[in-house]
Scaffold this active site. Structure first.
Site, PDB file in Angstrom:
ATOM      1  CE  LYS A 200      64.230  12.235   5.458  1.00 21.43           C
ATOM      2  NZ  LYS A 200      63.710  10.879   4.645  1.00 21.43           N
ATOM      3  NE  ARG A 210      57.565  14.340   3.112  1.00 22.36           N
ATOM      4  CZ  ARG A 210      57.233  14.683   4.020  1.00 22.36           C
ATOM      5  NH1 ARG A 210      56.207  15.564   4.126  1.00 22.36           N
ATOM      6  NH2 ARG A 210      58.242  14.561   4.969  1.00 22.36           N
ATOM      7  CE  LYS A 222      57.044  10.963   5.686  1.00 23.51           C
ATOM      8  NZ  LYS A 222      58.194  10.410   4.560  1.00 23.51           N
ATOM      9  CD  GLU A 238      69.059   9.758  15.303  1.00 20.01           C
ATOM     10  OE1 GLU A 238      70.021   8.630  14.905  1.00 20.01           O
ATOM     11  OE2 GLU A 238      67.995   9.811  15.578  1.00 20.01           O
ATOM     12  CE  LYS A 253      66.022  13.926   2.909  1.00 19.91           C
ATOM     13  NZ  LYS A 253      65.282  12.562   2.463  1.00 19.91           N
ATOM     14  CB  SER A 279      62.490  18.194  -3.395  1.00 20.52           C
ATOM     15  OG  SER A 279      61.884  18.059  -2.295  1.00 20.52           O
ATOM     16  CE1 TYR A 318      66.161  15.113  -6.176  1.00 25.54           C
ATOM     17  CE2 TYR A 318      66.361  16.925  -4.709  1.00 25.54           C
ATOM     18  CZ  TYR A 318      65.983  15.398  -5.083  1.00 25.54           C
ATOM     19  OH  TYR A 318      65.294  14.765  -4.032  1.00 25.54           O
TER      20      TYR A 318
HETATM   21  C1  PBG Z   1      61.518   9.244   2.428  1.00 27.54           C
HETATM   22  C2  PBG Z   1      62.655  10.219   1.829  1.00 27.54           C
HETATM   23  C3  PBG Z   1      62.479  11.531   1.627  1.00 27.54           C
HETATM   24  C4  PBG Z   1      63.326  12.387   0.936  1.00 27.54           C
HETATM   25  C5  PBG Z   1      64.493  11.279   0.624  1.00 27.54           C
HETATM   26  N1  PBG Z   1      63.908  10.180   1.067  1.00 27.54           N
HETATM   27  C6  PBG Z   1      61.077  12.510   2.142  1.00 27.54           C
HETATM   28  C7  PBG Z   1      60.581  12.322   3.252  1.00 27.54           C
HETATM   29  O1  PBG Z   1      61.158  11.705   4.304  1.00 27.54           O
HETATM   30  O2  PBG Z   1      59.441  12.540   3.711  1.00 27.54           O
HETATM   31  C8  PBG Z   1      63.210  13.598   0.646  1.00 27.54           C
HETATM   32  C9  PBG Z   1      64.194  14.253  -0.413  1.00 27.54           C
HETATM   33  C10 PBG Z   1      63.921  15.619  -1.186  1.00 27.54           C
HETATM   34  O3  PBG Z   1      63.000  16.172  -0.461  1.00 27.54           O
HETATM   35  O4  PBG Z   1      64.789  15.923  -1.869  1.00 27.54           O
HETATM   36  N2  PBG Z   1      62.334   8.218   2.943  1.00 27.54           N
END
Ligand code: PBG
Length: 334
Positions: A200, A210, A222, A238, A253, A279, A318
């Protein structure tokens, strides 16, 4: 110049007819490939569109049934749950994340009760519950690892106690898969899956999500826990670690920008691979589609087949309902 009659191999033959193209197609999409994310909010009679995710909604629990019916008709079998928490419930410990009567736990119970055929996966991370919008507990400005893992274990167990079939830790703390697996074993949950967000990345594509959960980090970013987009082998490390710690499925991701990593994981790991079309990917396709700069439907389908071609078995998107509906309508025997 090509000499007439001298070409032994004409690549265009396998493309000449739709039937031939279908015969030789190397990747296929099926409604069963998709996991549909669901955003759940407090209240009743709430169905609100997420401004940066057109045609995507947050639902209160009582509004879930219409969406679940539609997903079912489209052939979707799996949902991934996220909750939007009220400010009053946020703290720096994630205590409310493990509340047996919390919003997530109630949503799980509702779906298990009324739609028992759906496979329920749940997001495990503290960001929706964090006053800092971080995925873990913050001490002196640092997201601390091991204390966070303890909180994640409690959170995961509470989801499973409520009826979750799979837990999906998306936090990127070290050792959380092993800790969750041990706790599941100790509690006798031997059929619970762990979908590990393994590779990720600290991506700028999570913005609309968010917005959806009101979970943007209050300070910093992050990058001390999510991966650096410059890295590829680190994603394999990982994933191999998560596999050895007891993950059942490994996720990459975001999706489209990281298809090389999807391929790497599918070649180096033996667990099934999932890709998350996040997203920001959704928002970009929707925005360009709305402007008619691209054909939204065609780009959607092309983006999804790319995940299969790259080597993912499972796609979190989505577009799940829309794409699955299209597949069902066009291949009715699916
Ligand atoms: C947070 C989380 C995130 C997403 C899924 N779980 C956002 C982040 O890590 O800040 C993002 C999913 C998306 O953008 O569709 N644990």
């Amino acid at each position: 110049m090509v000499m007439k009659g001298q070409l032994k191999r004409r690549m265009r033959i396998n493309r000449a007819h739709a039937s031939t193209r279908n015969l030789v197609a190397e990747s296929q999409l099926h409604p069963h490939d998709f996991i549909a994310p669901l955003f759940i909010v407090h209240g009743t009679a709430v169905k609100e569109e997420i401004s940066s995710m057109p045609d995507y909604y947050r639902y209160s629990i009582d509004q879930l049934s219409t969406e679940l019916e539609e997903l079912k008709i489209a052939g979707i079998q799996s949902v991934l749950l996220f909750v939007k928490e009220e400010d009053a419930k946020k703290d720096n410990t994630g205590a409310y994340a493990a509340d047996p009567n919390g919003l997530m736990q109630c949503a799980i119970k509702y779906i298990k009760n009324y739609y028992p055929k759906f496979l329920i996966l749940t997001d495990v991370a503290l960001d929706p519950y964090s006053i800092y919008g971080h995925d873990g507990i913050v001490i002196d400005g640092v997201v601390v690892n091991d204390l966070t893992v303890d909180a994640l274990v409690k959170m995961a167990l509470s989801h499973v106690a409520a009826g979750a079939d799979w837990v999906a830790p998306s936090d990127m703390m070290d050792g959380r898969v092993a800790a969750i697996r041990n706790a599941l074993n100790d509690a006798g949950y031997h059929n619970t899956g762990i979908l590990a967000y393994s590779a990720k990345y600290a991506s700028s594509l999570y913005g609309p999500f968010r917005d959806a959960l009101d979970s943007a980090p209050g300070f910093g970013d992050k990058k001390t826990y999510q991966m650096d987009p410059r890295n590829r082998s680190e994603g394999i490390s990982e994933a191999l670690l998560d596999e050895s710690e007891g993950a059942d499925m490994l996720m990459v991701k975001p999706g489209s920008f990281y298809l090389d990593v999807v391929r790497d994981l599918s070649e180096n790991c033996s667990c099934p691979i999932a890709a998350y079309q996040v997203s920001g990917e959704y928002a970009m396709i929707k925005a360009a589609g709305a402007k008619q700069w691209i054909n939204e439907h065609d780009v959607m389908m092309e983006s999804l087949i790319a995940f299969k071609r790259a080597g993912s078995n499972v796609i979190v998107t989505y577009f799940a309902k829309r794409a699955a509906q299209y597949l069902i309508d066009n291949y009715p025997n699916n």
